[in-house]
Write a protein that holds these residues in place. Structure first.
Motif, mmCIF file in Angstrom:
data_model
loop_
_atom_site.group_PDB
_atom_site.id
_atom_site.type_symbol
_atom_site.label_atom_id
_atom_site.label_comp_id
_atom_site.label_asym_id
_atom_site.label_seq_id
_atom_site.Cartn_x
_atom_site.Cartn_y
_atom_site.Cartn_z
ATOM 1 N N TYR A 137 0.856 -1.202 0.000
ATOM 2 C CA TYR A 137 0.000 0.000 0.000
ATOM 3 C C TYR A 137 0.880 1.236 0.000
ATOM 4 N N ALA A 138 0.498 2.231 -0.799
ATOM 5 C CA ALA A 138 1.213 3.510 -0.808
ATOM 6 C C ALA A 138 0.231 4.657 -0.636
ATOM 7 N N GLY A 139 0.559 5.590 0.235
ATOM 8 C CA GLY A 139 -0.240 6.798 0.423
ATOM 9 C C GLY A 139 0.685 7.973 0.686
ATOM 10 N N SER A 140 0.107 9.171 0.743
ATOM 11 C CA SER A 140 0.919 10.351 1.046
ATOM 12 C C SER A 140 0.033 11.428 1.660
ATOM 13 N N PHE A 141 0.674 12.492 2.113
ATOM 14 C CA PHE A 141 -0.034 13.627 2.703
ATOM 15 C C PHE A 141 -0.124 14.798 1.723
ATOM 16 N N ALA A 142 0.201 14.553 0.456
ATOM 17 C CA ALA A 142 0.230 15.634 -0.522
ATOM 18 C C ALA A 142 -1.144 16.243 -0.750
ATOM 19 N N MET A 143 -2.192 15.417 -0.759
ATOM 20 C CA MET A 143 -3.530 15.933 -1.026
ATOM 21 C C MET A 143 -4.177 16.540 0.208
ATOM 22 N N THR A 144 -3.849 16.024 1.383
ATOM 23 C CA THR A 144 -4.520 16.494 2.595
ATOM 24 C C THR A 144 -3.845 17.698 3.231
ATOM 25 N N ILE A 145 -2.524 17.793 3.098
ATOM 26 C CA ILE A 145 -1.796 18.932 3.674
ATOM 27 C C ILE A 145 -1.215 19.820 2.583
ATOM 28 N N GLY A 146 -0.688 19.228 1.544
ATOM 29 C CA GLY A 146 -0.143 20.000 0.438
ATOM 30 C C GLY A 146 1.098 19.332 -0.119
ATOM 31 N N PRO A 147 1.347 19.503 -1.422
ATOM 32 C CA PRO A 147 2.502 18.855 -2.045
ATOM 33 C C PRO A 147 3.835 19.359 -1.537
ATOM 34 N N GLY A 148 3.846 20.509 -0.864
ATOM 35 C CA GLY A 148 5.097 21.005 -0.300
ATOM 36 C C GLY A 148 5.614 20.146 0.839
ATOM 37 N N GLN A 187 8.938 15.017 9.568
ATOM 38 C CA GLN A 187 8.245 13.864 10.139
ATOM 39 C C GLN A 187 7.844 14.119 11.595
ATOM 40 N N ALA A 188 8.748 14.752 12.353
ATOM 41 C CA ALA A 188 8.463 15.014 13.764
ATOM 42 C C ALA A 188 7.299 15.988 13.919
ATOM 43 N N VAL A 189 7.275 17.032 13.091
ATOM 44 C CA VAL A 189 6.183 18.013 13.156
ATOM 45 C C VAL A 189 4.859 17.354 12.761
ATOM 46 N N LEU A 190 4.883 16.552 11.712
ATOM 47 C CA LEU A 190 3.666 15.860 11.281
ATOM 48 C C LEU A 190 3.180 14.904 12.361
ATOM 49 N N THR A 191 4.096 14.193 13.014
ATOM 50 C CA THR A 191 3.718 13.278 14.093
ATOM 51 C C THR A 191 3.009 14.030 15.214
ATOM 52 N N ASP A 192 3.553 15.177 15.610
ATOM 53 C CA ASP A 192 2.900 15.981 16.660
ATOM 54 C C ASP A 192 1.518 16.446 16.208
ATOM 55 N N PHE A 193 1.405 16.830 14.943
ATOM 56 C CA PHE A 193 0.122 17.292 14.402
ATOM 57 C C PHE A 193 -0.919 16.177 14.466
ATOM 58 N N ILE A 194 -0.515 14.961 14.116
ATOM 59 C CA ILE A 194 -1.435 13.815 14.161
ATOM 60 C C ILE A 194 -1.778 13.473 15.608
ATOM 61 N N ASP A 195 -0.771 13.368 16.458
ATOM 62 C CA ASP A 195 -0.998 12.968 17.853
ATOM 63 C C ASP A 195 -1.870 13.962 18.606
ATOM 64 N N ASP A 200 -6.807 15.229 12.285
ATOM 65 C CA ASP A 200 -8.201 14.789 12.118
ATOM 66 C C ASP A 200 -9.137 15.987 11.984
ATOM 67 N N LYS A 201 -8.909 17.010 12.789
ATOM 68 C CA LYS A 201 -9.741 18.220 12.691
ATOM 69 C C LYS A 201 -9.568 18.886 11.331
ATOM 70 N N HIS A 202 -8.336 18.945 10.869
ATOM 71 C CA HIS A 202 -8.029 19.517 9.550
ATOM 72 C C HIS A 202 -8.765 18.738 8.448
ATOM 73 N N LEU A 203 -8.732 17.405 8.530
ATOM 74 C CA LEU A 203 -9.417 16.587 7.527
ATOM 75 C C LEU A 203 -10.922 16.826 7.543
ATOM 76 N N ARG A 204 -11.510 16.927 8.735
ATOM 77 C CA ARG A 204 -12.960 17.180 8.818
ATOM 78 C C ARG A 204 -13.311 18.518 8.186
ATOM 79 N N THR A 205 -12.488 19.520 8.417
ATOM 80 C CA THR A 205 -12.726 20.840 7.820
ATOM 81 C C THR A 205 -12.654 20.763 6.299
#
Length: 309
Positions: A137-148, A187-195, A200-205
């Motif tokens: 399985y392959a996924g990414s955060f490009a669509m949910t957060i941004g390609p940057g 990766q560390a910043v994204l981990t904190d954002f998820i934890d 999840d709030k960002h995705l719901r918005t």
């Protein structure tokens, strides 16, 4: 799934390159959706793959058309087929699992944009249904957060984790750690954002906003052309519209839309291959909506309708 089955990469593209390095050799059968993503076949042909297109339609890959071959790789988009937008139903998923076992094949499941689920419950991934270690399985955060944010991930059978790590280590001067495909600070910043629950709030918005925009497309088409025949309503960021017979074909619709400053695409778009395998492909038009607010969508559809008169 165990944490050790996850390999961090910089993108879906890097994930595909790594999988190609570990699984594809000269003569390897490569099962591809048609229509499907145009960047996959040329990449794997460089490793010597023999491309075997299999027709896809509203429900994704037509599993009753899978070829009789051994030791191949099938690349599929079951969560949201690209470009038609449908979700592969459970019977086809089971058929694909059975085919992989019978054919001694691996299945590479690429998930482009199924995070935006508007209707129903998401199907479990094929990788989660894996019985014999054949699914990736392959996924990414490009669509949910941004390609940057260059962070994606592979989930692999245990026996492919080390080969994947070695393959990724040869790409883009990757770092010699488990999360080698992306900078550790990102990766560390994204981990904190998820934890923290922020992701999840960002995705719901985003889901709420995108659903409003999707609905604006549906309403605008209905206002001008009658009830639209649409694929991909359940999730994602674009719709495939089967253009009514009383209107010009998709290519002419695209030309007229562009003449009034509106970007739409036919199935001959540069990111798509194998369009001609879909019956009536010349009457399918792809309408993206994620970047436009509902009022802008309404105005653009007014202009588009006027261009077709």
């Amino acid at each position: 799934m165990e944490p050790g089955q996850v390999v961090v990469v910089s993108s879906i593209q890097q994930a595909m390159t790594a999988v190609g390095q570990i699984l594809v050799r000269p003569g390897t059968p490569l099962v591809m959706e048609a229509p499907g993503c145009s960047m996959i076949a040329p990449l794997y042909q460089r490793y010597g793959a023999e491309v075997l297109p299999v027709p896809a339609e509203a429900d994704g890959l037509m599993t009753d058309r899978l070829p009789a071959c051994r030791g191949g790789v099938a690349i599929v988009t079951p969560a949201r087929h690209f470009p038609l937008g449908g979700t592969m139903p459970a019977p086809r998923r089971r058929a694909l699992l059975d085919w992989a076992d019978a054919s001694d094949a691996h299945v590479f499941e690429v998930d482009f944009d199924s995070d935006f689920q508007y209707e129903g419950s998401p199907q479990p991934s094929l990788q989660a249904m894996d019985r014999t270690g054949r699914f990736i399985y392959a996924g990414s955060f490009a669509m949910t957060i941004g390609p940057g944010l260059r962070i994606g991930y592979l989930i692999l059978p245990q026996d492919l984790v080390q080969p994947a790590l070695e393959a990724v280590s040869l790409l883009e001067h990757a770092w010699p750690i488990q999360g080698m495909g992306a900078p550790w600070l990102d990766q560390a910043v994204l981990t904190d954002f998820i934890d923290s629950g922020g992701y999840d709030k960002h995705l719901r918005t985003l889901r709420r906003a995108y659903m409003e925009r999707r609905d604006a497309v549906v309403a605008g088409l209905a206002r001008h052309f009658g009830a639209p025949d649409l694929l991909g309503m359940g999730c994602g960021t674009h719709l495939a519209w089967r253009v009514p017979r009383h209107l010009p074909d998709a290519a002419e619709c695209e030309a007229r839309a562009r003449a009034v400053g509106i970007a739409v695409h036919t199935l001959k778009f540069r990111t798509i291959s194998g369009a001609e395998t879909l019956p009536g492909w010349e009457r399918h038009l792809l309408l993206g909506f994620a970047a436009l607010k509902p009022a802008v969508i309404a105005t653009m559809l007014d202009r588009f309708a006027a261009s077709l008169r």
